[in-house]
Design a protein around this motif. Structure first.
Motif, PDB file in Angstrom:
ATOM      1  N   ALA A 105       1.140  -1.417  -0.044  1.00 50.35           N
ATOM      2  CA  ALA A 105      -0.143  -0.174   0.141  1.00 50.35           C
ATOM      3  C   ALA A 105       0.980   1.222  -0.448  1.00 50.35           C
ATOM      4  O   ALA A 105       0.065   2.142   0.061  1.00 50.35           O
ATOM      5  CB  ALA A 105      -0.585  -0.277   1.149  1.00 50.35           C
ATOM      6  N   ASP A 106       1.806   0.832  -0.155  1.00 54.15           N
ATOM      7  CA  ASP A 106       2.696   2.359   0.049  1.00 54.15           C
ATOM      8  C   ASP A 106       2.994   3.420  -1.415  1.00 54.15           C
ATOM      9  O   ASP A 106       2.824   2.862  -2.102  1.00 54.15           O
ATOM     10  CB  ASP A 106       4.069   1.834  -0.176  1.00 54.15           C
ATOM     11  N   SER A 107       2.801   4.644  -1.038  1.00 49.30           N
ATOM     12  CA  SER A 107       3.281   5.497  -1.873  1.00 49.30           C
ATOM     13  C   SER A 107       2.628   7.129  -1.383  1.00 49.30           C
ATOM     14  O   SER A 107       1.921   7.077  -0.016  1.00 49.30           O
ATOM     15  CB  SER A 107       1.462   5.612  -2.539  1.00 49.30           C
ATOM     16  N   ILE A 108       3.841   7.275  -2.220  1.00 52.34           N
ATOM     17  CA  ILE A 108       3.382   8.823  -1.710  1.00 52.34           C
ATOM     18  C   ILE A 108       3.590  10.387  -2.536  1.00 52.34           C
ATOM     19  O   ILE A 108       4.352   9.758  -3.832  1.00 52.34           O
ATOM     20  CB  ILE A 108       5.254   9.270  -0.958  1.00 52.34           C
ATOM     21  N   ALA A 109       2.775  10.869  -2.901  1.00 54.28           N
ATOM     22  CA  ALA A 109       2.805  12.190  -4.564  1.00 54.28           C
ATOM     23  C   ALA A 109       2.685  13.274  -3.656  1.00 54.28           C
ATOM     24  O   ALA A 109       1.976  13.558  -2.563  1.00 54.28           O
ATOM     25  CB  ALA A 109       1.714  11.410  -4.991  1.00 54.28           C
ATOM     26  N   PHE A 110       4.007  14.029  -4.378  1.00 49.87           N
ATOM     27  CA  PHE A 110       3.439  15.125  -3.953  1.00 49.87           C
ATOM     28  C   PHE A 110       3.595  16.410  -5.091  1.00 49.87           C
ATOM     29  O   PHE A 110       4.083  15.821  -5.678  1.00 49.87           O
ATOM     30  CB  PHE A 110       4.898  16.104  -3.029  1.00 49.87           C
ATOM     31  N   THR A 111       3.640  17.417  -5.670  1.00 54.99           N
ATOM     32  CA  THR A 111       3.411  18.442  -5.954  1.00 54.99           C
ATOM     33  C   THR A 111       3.656  19.862  -5.927  1.00 54.99           C
ATOM     34  O   THR A 111       3.049  19.898  -4.502  1.00 54.99           O
ATOM     35  CB  THR A 111       2.130  18.749  -6.788  1.00 54.99           C
ATOM     36  N   LEU A 112       5.030  20.533  -5.981  1.00 56.18           N
ATOM     37  CA  LEU A 112       5.768  21.016  -5.836  1.00 56.18           C
ATOM     38  C   LEU A 112       5.597  22.302  -6.976  1.00 56.18           C
ATOM     39  O   LEU A 112       5.798  22.399  -7.975  1.00 56.18           O
ATOM     40  CB  LEU A 112       7.672  21.057  -5.664  1.00 56.18           C
ATOM     41  N   VAL A 113       4.682  23.143  -6.673  1.00 50.95           N
ATOM     42  CA  VAL A 113       3.898  24.320  -7.138  1.00 50.95           C
ATOM     43  C   VAL A 113       5.757  25.463  -7.171  1.00 50.95           C
ATOM     44  O   VAL A 113       5.854  25.617  -8.933  1.00 50.95           O
ATOM     45  CB  VAL A 113       3.386  24.873  -7.101  1.00 50.95           C
ATOM     46  N   GLN A 114       6.044  25.674  -6.652  1.00 53.46           N
ATOM     47  CA  GLN A 114       6.849  26.591  -6.713  1.00 53.46           C
ATOM     48  C   GLN A 114       8.391  26.539  -5.300  1.00 53.46           C
ATOM     49  O   GLN A 114       8.060  26.303  -4.611  1.00 53.46           O
ATOM     50  CB  GLN A 114       6.622  28.330  -6.817  1.00 53.46           C
ATOM     51  N   GLY A 115       9.600  26.915  -5.632  1.00 50.22           N
ATOM     52  CA  GLY A 115      10.837  26.999  -4.446  1.00 50.22           C
ATOM     53  C   GLY A 115      11.593  26.063  -4.076  1.00 50.22           C
ATOM     54  O   GLY A 115      11.493  25.189  -5.240  1.00 50.22           O
ATOM     55  N   GLY A 116      11.575  25.089  -2.947  1.00 53.54           N
ATOM     56  CA  GLY A 116      12.268  24.183  -3.232  1.00 53.54           C
ATOM     57  C   GLY A 116      12.104  23.568  -2.114  1.00 53.54           C
ATOM     58  O   GLY A 116      11.615  23.876  -0.933  1.00 53.54           O
ATOM     59  N   VAL A 117      12.287  22.406  -2.077  1.00 58.11           N
ATOM     60  CA  VAL A 117      11.933  21.473  -0.376  1.00 58.11           C
ATOM     61  C   VAL A 117      14.203  20.575  -0.473  1.00 58.11           C
ATOM     62  O   VAL A 117      14.692  20.450  -1.817  1.00 58.11           O
ATOM     63  CB  VAL A 117      11.169  19.786  -1.051  1.00 58.11           C
ATOM     64  N   ARG A 118      14.166  19.977   0.489  1.00 58.62           N
ATOM     65  CA  ARG A 118      14.921  18.405   0.629  1.00 58.62           C
ATOM     66  C   ARG A 118      13.900  17.979   1.257  1.00 58.62           C
ATOM     67  O   ARG A 118      13.516  17.984   1.962  1.00 58.62           O
ATOM     68  CB  ARG A 118      16.352  19.518   1.181  1.00 58.62           C
ATOM     69  N   SER A 119      14.314  16.711   1.245  1.00 60.76           N
ATOM     70  CA  SER A 119      13.621  14.991   0.709  1.00 60.76           C
ATOM     71  C   SER A 119      14.922  14.318   1.706  1.00 60.76           C
ATOM     72  O   SER A 119      15.467  13.991   0.509  1.00 60.76           O
ATOM     73  CB  SER A 119      13.458  14.819  -0.571  1.00 60.76           C
ATOM     74  N   ASN A 120      13.991  13.589   2.961  1.00 57.24           N
ATOM     75  CA  ASN A 120      15.188  12.734   3.272  1.00 57.24           C
ATOM     76  C   ASN A 120      14.108  11.606   3.291  1.00 57.24           C
ATOM     77  O   ASN A 120      13.116  11.873   3.923  1.00 57.24           O
ATOM     78  CB  ASN A 120      15.305  13.140   4.331  1.00 57.24           C
ATOM     79  N   THR A 121      14.781  10.134   2.834  1.00 56.25           N
ATOM     80  CA  THR A 121      14.128   9.073   2.362  1.00 56.25           C
ATOM     81  C   THR A 121      13.349   8.718   4.010  1.00 56.25           C
ATOM     82  O   THR A 121      14.372   8.981   5.075  1.00 56.25           O
ATOM     83  CB  THR A 121      14.630   7.791   1.495  1.00 56.25           C
ATOM     84  N   GLY A 122      12.248   8.107   3.666  1.00 54.18           N
ATOM     85  CA  GLY A 122      12.254   7.490   4.991  1.00 54.18           C
ATOM     86  C   GLY A 122      11.701   5.603   4.785  1.00 54.18           C
ATOM     87  O   GLY A 122      12.353   4.790   4.009  1.00 54.18           O
ATOM     88  N   LEU A 123      10.928   5.478   5.546  1.00 53.13           N
ATOM     89  CA  LEU A 123      10.358   3.487   5.550  1.00 53.13           C
ATOM     90  C   LEU A 123      10.119   3.266   4.403  1.00 53.13           C
ATOM     91  O   LEU A 123      10.735   2.517   3.124  1.00 53.13           O
ATOM     92  CB  LEU A 123       9.706   2.948   6.981  1.00 53.13           C
ATOM     93  N   ILE A 124       9.282   4.366   3.669  1.00 51.70           N
ATOM     94  CA  ILE A 124       8.391   3.763   2.498  1.00 51.70           C
ATOM     95  C   ILE A 124       9.308   4.513   1.288  1.00 51.70           C
ATOM     96  O   ILE A 124      10.015   3.265   0.090  1.00 51.70           O
ATOM     97  CB  ILE A 124       7.405   4.741   1.867  1.00 51.70           C
ATOM     98  N   GLY A 125      10.324   4.947   0.777  1.00 54.15           N
ATOM     99  CA  GLY A 125      11.690   4.922   0.087  1.00 54.15           C
ATOM    100  C   GLY A 125      12.738   3.532   0.067  1.00 54.15           C
ATOM    101  O   GLY A 125      13.037   3.684  -0.686  1.00 54.15           O
TER     102      GLY A 125
END
Length: 289
Positions: A105-125
């Motif tokens: 059932a694992d699923s992550i979905a983001f939408t980046l409209v503008q700007g920036g993020v730093r994504s650090n993986t968790g158990l799903i990744g």
């Protein structure tokens, strides 16, 4: 007559039960918590209402998060993944599905409209290949156990309009929060003050020397960047760029100027123990409709 009253009472109870069930179905579950914050953070729901978030506020699937002014914000999700938003960033949590004993059932979905993020993986990744996806205006990104910086610079005319809209949104929320300080059940004035500052500060218009488009920096792991013009893979230590959907993502030989500098406290807490925040908490969770 008694029979009629009994039927009416039963129908009323059934209607009340149906309404309660509908409310439960529509309620979005909390998927993460604000663990660090250095300025105003807003969450806009799909119904248009806006919440002012503070330390320990929860975020939900469907929320559109926006950092105001020079604020950084860190969100820790239920699978121990961490997302840090840089200033003037707008990001929607489209989907977050995680159950400890149900990898399918694992699923992550983001939408980046503008700007920036730093994504650090968790158990799903770590356990589910390609289950973490980020959509941007220039390309879609799939991450495999990756720690990555993603930044999207809008074309100048779009960025100016976005800055003005963010300013108006912050001003509206600040005015409502100011009114709430007169209520006995409202957060204290000290908790509202950062948002009031956002109201009084004019929008910061973009001055980046970099060309508009999508930039990625892979700190660890592997990502796939795809748009209609092509697909490129980027691994640890590599940088990528694409200006829009009409041009394929390409590998850059050096850092094109990607800077991501949250306050030191953020960098000390991006691992598994990142849920531990500062001793002092200014909890804010006001709603603006």
């Amino acid at each position: 007559m008694n029979q009629l009253k009994k039927c009416t009472a039963i129908k009323s109870l059934l209607l009340l039960a149906a309404l309660c069930a509908a409310t439960v179905v529509q309620a979005a579950p909390a998927v993460g918590t604000v663990t660090h914050l250095s300025g105003p953070l807003l969450a806009k729901k799909t119904n248009g209402s806006v919440r002012v978030l503070g330390m320990k506020s929860v975020v939900e699937a469907g929320d559109t998060l926006s950092t105001q002014g020079r604020a950084y914000a860190q969100i820790k999700f239920s699978d121990d993944s961490v997302l840090i938003l840089q200033p003037d960033t707008v990001l929607t949590i489209d989907k977050f599905s995680y159950e400890a004993g149900k990898p399918s059932a694992d699923s992550i979905a983001f939408t980046l409209v503008q700007g920036g993020v730093r994504s650090n993986t968790g158990l799903i990744g770590k356990r589910s290949k390609d289950s973490v996806q980020m959509v941007t205006p220039a390309a879609n990104i799939r991450m495999q156990a990756a720690n990555v910086v993603v930044q999207y610079i809008k074309p100048k005319e779009e960025a100016v309009a976005a800055a003005r809209q963010a300013y108006l949104l912050a001003s509206t929320a600040a005015l409502d929060a100011s009114f709430m300080t007169t209520r006995s059940d409202a957060p204290g004035a000290s908790a509202i003050r950062p948002l009031m500052l956002a109201q009084l500060t004019p929008p910061v218009l973009p001055t980046s020397a970099r060309a508009p488009g999508l930039y990625v920096q892979v700190l660890d792991g592997l990502i796939h960047v795809t748009n209609p013009s092509g697909t490129s893979n980027f691994s640890a230590g590599q940088f990528g760029y694409t200006p829009n959907f009409r041009q394929p993502p390409v590998l850059l030989p050096v850092n094109p100027g990607i800077l991501f500098t949250p306050p030191p406290a953020f960098n000390q807490s991006t691992g598994p123990s990142s849920g531990t925040g500062p001793a002092k908490s200014n909890t804010v969770d006001c709603e603006v409709r």
